[in-house]
Motif scaffolding. Structure first.
Motif, PDB file in Angstrom:
ATOM      1  N   MET A  77       0.870  -0.865  -0.025  1.00 13.24           N
ATOM      2  CA  MET A  77      -0.120  -0.035  -0.101  1.00 13.24           C
ATOM      3  C   MET A  77       0.835   1.200  -0.086  1.00 13.24           C
ATOM      4  SD  MET A  77      -3.129   1.316  -0.062  1.00 13.24           S
ATOM      5  CE  MET A  77      -4.314   0.434   0.770  1.00 13.24           C
ATOM      6  N   ARG A  78       1.788   1.394   0.668  1.00 15.80           N
ATOM      7  CA  ARG A  78       2.681   2.431   0.991  1.00 15.80           C
ATOM      8  C   ARG A  78       3.454   2.776  -0.410  1.00 15.80           C
ATOM      9  NH1 ARG A  78       6.821   4.620   5.341  1.00 15.80           N
ATOM     10  NH2 ARG A  78       7.946   5.977   4.124  1.00 15.80           N
ATOM     11  N   GLU A  79       3.819   1.604  -1.050  1.00 17.31           N
ATOM     12  CA  GLU A  79       4.489   1.758  -2.503  1.00 17.31           C
ATOM     13  C   GLU A  79       3.382   2.468  -3.605  1.00 17.31           C
ATOM     14  OE1 GLU A  79       6.005  -1.956  -3.893  1.00 17.31           O
ATOM     15  OE2 GLU A  79       7.284  -2.393  -2.245  1.00 17.31           O
ATOM     16  N   LYS A  80       2.158   2.204  -3.489  1.00 14.17           N
ATOM     17  CA  LYS A  80       1.240   2.715  -4.363  1.00 14.17           C
ATOM     18  C   LYS A  80       1.227   4.341  -4.193  1.00 14.17           C
ATOM     19  CE  LYS A  80      -1.271  -1.308  -5.292  1.00 14.17           C
ATOM     20  NZ  LYS A  80      -2.487  -2.113  -5.173  1.00 14.17           N
ATOM     21  N   LEU A  81       0.990   4.473  -2.690  1.00 18.05           N
ATOM     22  CA  LEU A  81       0.675   5.547  -2.185  1.00 18.05           C
ATOM     23  C   LEU A  81       2.028   6.677  -2.583  1.00 18.05           C
ATOM     24  CD1 LEU A  81      -0.859   5.627   1.414  1.00 18.05           C
ATOM     25  CD2 LEU A  81      -1.844   6.606  -0.950  1.00 18.05           C
ATOM     26  N   ASP A  82       3.372   6.279  -2.318  1.00 16.18           N
ATOM     27  CA  ASP A  82       4.452   6.846  -2.809  1.00 16.18           C
ATOM     28  C   ASP A  82       4.417   7.214  -4.232  1.00 16.18           C
ATOM     29  OD1 ASP A  82       5.312   7.035  -0.282  1.00 16.18           O
ATOM     30  OD2 ASP A  82       6.584   5.210  -0.586  1.00 16.18           O
ATOM     31  N   ALA A  83       3.971   6.040  -5.044  1.00 15.64           N
ATOM     32  CA  ALA A  83       3.605   6.484  -6.640  1.00 15.64           C
ATOM     33  C   ALA A  83       2.826   7.641  -6.847  1.00 15.64           C
ATOM     34  CB  ALA A  83       3.576   4.917  -7.053  1.00 15.64           C
ATOM     35  N   ILE A  84       1.637   7.735  -6.256  1.00 15.41           N
ATOM     36  CA  ILE A  84       0.757   8.435  -6.485  1.00 15.41           C
ATOM     37  C   ILE A  84       1.334  10.103  -5.923  1.00 15.41           C
ATOM     38  CG2 ILE A  84      -1.549   9.621  -5.646  1.00 15.41           C
ATOM     39  CD1 ILE A  84      -2.425   6.625  -5.365  1.00 15.41           C
ATOM     40  N   PHE A  85       1.942  10.159  -4.810  1.00 11.75           N
ATOM     41  CA  PHE A  85       2.447  11.307  -4.329  1.00 11.75           C
ATOM     42  C   PHE A  85       3.622  11.812  -5.373  1.00 11.75           C
ATOM     43  CE2 PHE A  85       0.886  10.342  -0.051  1.00 11.75           C
ATOM     44  CZ  PHE A  85      -0.307  11.183  -0.193  1.00 11.75           C
ATOM     45  N   GLY A  86       4.338  10.810  -5.918  1.00 12.77           N
ATOM     46  CA  GLY A  86       5.370  11.143  -6.878  1.00 12.77           C
ATOM     47  C   GLY A  86       4.969  11.777  -7.957  1.00 12.77           C
TER      48      GLY A  86
END
Length: 69
Positions: A1-10
């Motif tokens: 989940m964190r990886e997906k959120l990091d990708a969105i914020f990126g």
């Protein structure tokens, strides 16, 4: 989940770095307009029928009990 959120914020950070000077804001991505219909009354006036079955009516207004003191 964190990886997906990091990708969105990126992606958000990447979009914020784009120069949008001179770009006019839009309400919609496509140039569309809602079709309008004529503003005419299509229903018949039935207030007398509705008020005939109301528990209390006075001068064309519905009377309701007071609920806030």
């Amino acid at each position: 989940m964190r990886e997906k959120l990091d990708a969105i914020f990126g992606m958000i950070n990447e979009l914020q770095s784009i120069d949008t000077t001179g770009v006019v804001p839009m309400a919609h991505a496509q140039d569309v307009a809602m079709p309008l219909r004529p503003d005419v009354v299509t229903d018949v006036d039935q207030h007398a029928l509705y008020q005939s079955v109301a528990p209390a009516v006075e001068d064309g207004l519905y009377l309701v009990p007071k609920v806030i003191e």
